[in-house]
Design a protein around this motif. Structure first.
Motif, PDB file in Angstrom:
ATOM      1  N   ALA A   1       0.834  -1.205   0.000  1.00  0.00           N
ATOM      2  CA  ALA A   1       0.000   0.000   0.000  1.00  0.00           C
ATOM      3  C   ALA A   1       0.868   1.254   0.000  1.00  0.00           C
ATOM      4  O   ALA A   1       0.537   2.260  -0.652  1.00  0.00           O
ATOM      5  CB  ALA A   1      -0.923  -0.003   1.219  1.00  0.00           C
ATOM      6  N   THR A   2       1.989   1.209   0.702  1.00  0.00           N
ATOM      7  CA  THR A   2       2.913   2.349   0.729  1.00  0.00           C
ATOM      8  C   THR A   2       3.456   2.629  -0.660  1.00  0.00           C
ATOM      9  O   THR A   2       3.548   3.791  -1.097  1.00  0.00           O
ATOM     10  CB  THR A   2       4.073   2.069   1.706  1.00  0.00           C
ATOM     11  OG1 THR A   2       3.551   1.954   3.027  1.00  0.00           O
ATOM     12  CG2 THR A   2       5.099   3.192   1.671  1.00  0.00           C
ATOM     13  N   VAL A   3       3.826   1.577  -1.376  1.00  0.00           N
ATOM     14  CA  VAL A   3       4.321   1.736  -2.752  1.00  0.00           C
ATOM     15  C   VAL A   3       3.244   2.383  -3.615  1.00  0.00           C
ATOM     16  O   VAL A   3       3.520   3.285  -4.416  1.00  0.00           O
ATOM     17  CB  VAL A   3       4.736   0.374  -3.334  1.00  0.00           C
ATOM     18  CG1 VAL A   3       5.050   0.507  -4.818  1.00  0.00           C
ATOM     19  CG2 VAL A   3       5.941  -0.189  -2.585  1.00  0.00           C
ATOM     20  N   ALA A   4       2.011   1.952  -3.459  1.00  0.00           N
ATOM     21  CA  ALA A   4       0.912   2.471  -4.280  1.00  0.00           C
ATOM     22  C   ALA A   4       0.636   3.953  -4.003  1.00  0.00           C
ATOM     23  O   ALA A   4       0.460   4.748  -4.935  1.00  0.00           O
ATOM     24  CB  ALA A   4      -0.348   1.647  -4.039  1.00  0.00           C
ATOM     25  N   VAL A   5       0.627   4.340  -2.728  1.00  0.00           N
ATOM     26  CA  VAL A   5       0.282   5.739  -2.414  1.00  0.00           C
ATOM     27  C   VAL A   5       1.424   6.690  -2.778  1.00  0.00           C
ATOM     28  O   VAL A   5       1.172   7.819  -3.227  1.00  0.00           O
ATOM     29  CB  VAL A   5      -0.098   5.911  -0.929  1.00  0.00           C
ATOM     30  CG1 VAL A   5      -1.357   5.122  -0.605  1.00  0.00           C
ATOM     31  CG2 VAL A   5       1.038   5.547   0.008  1.00  0.00           C
ATOM     32  N   THR A   6       2.661   6.258  -2.577  1.00  0.00           N
ATOM     33  CA  THR A   6       3.788   7.145  -2.935  1.00  0.00           C
ATOM     34  C   THR A   6       3.881   7.306  -4.450  1.00  0.00           C
ATOM     35  O   THR A   6       4.226   8.384  -4.945  1.00  0.00           O
ATOM     36  CB  THR A   6       5.113   6.603  -2.375  1.00  0.00           C
ATOM     37  OG1 THR A   6       5.299   5.239  -2.774  1.00  0.00           O
ATOM     38  CG2 THR A   6       5.127   6.693  -0.864  1.00  0.00           C
ATOM     39  N   LYS A   7       3.563   6.237  -5.174  1.00  0.00           N
ATOM     40  CA  LYS A   7       3.551   6.338  -6.631  1.00  0.00           C
ATOM     41  C   LYS A   7       2.457   7.295  -7.090  1.00  0.00           C
ATOM     42  O   LYS A   7       2.673   8.128  -7.988  1.00  0.00           O
ATOM     43  CB  LYS A   7       3.334   4.955  -7.247  1.00  0.00           C
ATOM     44  CG  LYS A   7       3.353   4.946  -8.770  1.00  0.00           C
ATOM     45  CD  LYS A   7       3.183   3.529  -9.312  1.00  0.00           C
ATOM     46  CE  LYS A   7       3.203   3.536 -10.837  1.00  0.00           C
ATOM     47  NZ  LYS A   7       3.030   2.142 -11.373  1.00  0.00           N
ATOM     48  N   ALA A   8       1.296   7.201  -6.489  1.00  0.00           N
ATOM     49  CA  ALA A   8       0.184   8.082  -6.847  1.00  0.00           C
ATOM     50  C   ALA A   8       0.505   9.539  -6.527  1.00  0.00           C
ATOM     51  O   ALA A   8       0.084  10.452  -7.248  1.00  0.00           O
ATOM     52  CB  ALA A   8      -1.081   7.654  -6.104  1.00  0.00           C
ATOM     53  N   ALA A   9       1.264   9.766  -5.462  1.00  0.00           N
ATOM     54  CA  ALA A   9       1.608  11.132  -5.057  1.00  0.00           C
ATOM     55  C   ALA A   9       2.877  11.640  -5.729  1.00  0.00           C
ATOM     56  O   ALA A   9       3.198  12.823  -5.627  1.00  0.00           O
ATOM     57  CB  ALA A   9       1.778  11.181  -3.540  1.00  0.00           C
ATOM     58  N   GLY A  10       3.587  10.751  -6.422  1.00  0.00           N
ATOM     59  CA  GLY A  10       4.839  11.158  -7.051  1.00  0.00           C
ATOM     60  C   GLY A  10       5.919  11.471  -6.029  1.00  0.00           C
ATOM     61  O   GLY A  10       6.766  12.355  -6.243  1.00  0.00           O
ATOM     62  N   VAL A  11       5.890  10.750  -4.902  1.00  0.00           N
ATOM     63  CA  VAL A  11       6.831  10.982  -3.811  1.00  0.00           C
ATOM     64  C   VAL A  11       7.787   9.796  -3.687  1.00  0.00           C
ATOM     65  O   VAL A  11       7.370   8.637  -3.774  1.00  0.00           O
ATOM     66  CB  VAL A  11       6.070  11.173  -2.475  1.00  0.00           C
ATOM     67  CG1 VAL A  11       7.049  11.268  -1.313  1.00  0.00           C
ATOM     68  CG2 VAL A  11       5.189  12.410  -2.539  1.00  0.00           C
ATOM     69  N   THR A  12       9.057  10.101  -3.501  1.00  0.00           N
ATOM     70  CA  THR A  12      10.061   9.056  -3.285  1.00  0.00           C
ATOM     71  C   THR A  12      10.543   9.117  -1.844  1.00  0.00           C
ATOM     72  O   THR A  12      11.013  10.162  -1.382  1.00  0.00           O
ATOM     73  CB  THR A  12      11.257   9.235  -4.228  1.00  0.00           C
ATOM     74  OG1 THR A  12      10.801   9.180  -5.593  1.00  0.00           O
ATOM     75  CG2 THR A  12      12.285   8.135  -3.999  1.00  0.00           C
TER      76      THR A  12
END
Length: 292
Positions: free
Chosen positions: A189-200
């Motif tokens: 879920a963390t991978v999915a939300v950071t990808k959606a937010a464009g955050v690394t």
């Protein structure tokens, strides 16, 4: 059954026996009908009692009956710790003959243990992926049932000393961030939300369970961590929660299933039904879980 005696006046034949007049014949027919009716009702009543007894036996012998007994081991995702501790106690109270043991850990670890032969009766996963691992191995007794949903939230120490306001703030390299490993549902879920937010993110550690992430924050070893909203609610004053919009991009659905190698299959299925039923749903809702 004793029938009434014949009348003495006018209905006695010369032989000394009662004279069978039309009135007498009608009376006898009426009496016979009454007797047959009573006998019929008695048979029906006895039959009904027999059916009722059989029904009671069937009900008491069913998985939800009062005579349910056995011992079951429930493998459950770490994020279910508080809720399943309560549910297990409630289930045991409802079925005094059953004992419930909980094995709480990351869903991926639990799925691996089950596939490798660990003795378990019920599996409750924090995502469909790890449940599929067990299903594909042919180890579930019937189809899994979805019973809850959950989303991520940022956990910070009380007072939020690092000033975290949203997900983008976690990209600050000066912050000690802790997350779940990608193989764990909260990590996926963390991978999915950071990808959606464009955050690394550059976490200082990746944990095998969401409770480990929370522990790093509550112990002061991390400035922030990504956990479920239910974990923050259960932690009380030990942490504060920072919601963020992108959490809606990764809604985890929790499935539960009885397992084929269960030692007490009736008790295992009854526990599954209890979790998915109104009593279980009330406990889960109170803990902050969403409906499936």
């Amino acid at each position: 059954m004793r029938l009434p005696a014949a009348h003495a006046s006018g209905d006695i034949a010369p032989s000394g026996r009662p004279r069978r007049t039309r009135r007498t014949h009608r009376s006898l027919r009426t009496r016979r009908a009454a007797v047959l009716g009573i006998v019929g009702l008695t048979v029906v009543a006895l039959t009904g009692c027999g059916a009722s007894d059989d029904g009671a036996t069937s009900a008491s012998g069913s998985p939800g009956g009062d005579d349910l007994s056995g011992s079951i081991t429930v493998f459950a995702a770490a994020s279910l710790t508080g809720s399943f501790t309560d549910l297990a106690a409630d289930f045991e109270a409802a079925h005094p003959g059953v004992s419930v043991d909980l094995n709480l850990a990351g869903s991926s670890d639990l799925a691996t243990q089950i596939v490798e032969g660990a003795p378990a009766d019920v599996f409750a996963s924090a995502d469909a992926k790890n449940m599929s691992t067990v299903v594909d191995a042919g180890l579930t007794d019937g189809d899994p049932v979805d019973f809850a949903t959950n989303v991520l939230e940022i956990a910070v120490p009380p007072g939020d000393p690092a000033g975290v306001r949203d997900l983008a703030d976690l990209a600050d390299h000066d912050l000690n961030i802790v997350v779940c490993a990608p193989a764990v549902p909260c990590g996926a879920a963390t991978v999915a939300v950071t990808k959606a937010a464009g955050v690394t993110l550059t976490p200082v550690s990746e944990e095998s369970s969401v409770t480990d992430v929370l522990g790093k924050v509550t112990s002061g070893q991390a400035d922030a961590g990504l956990v479920y909203v239910t974990d923050i609610a259960a932690a009380g004053d030990a942490v504060e929660g920072v919601p963020f919009d992108e959490s809606a991009e990764a809604v985890n659905t929790y499935p539960i299933a009885a397992l084929t190698d269960s030692r007490d299959s009736d008790a295992a299925q009854a526990f599954v039904d209890y979790v998915a039923g109104p009593d279980g749903q009330a406990v889960l809702s109170a803990a902050g879980f969403g409906s499936p």
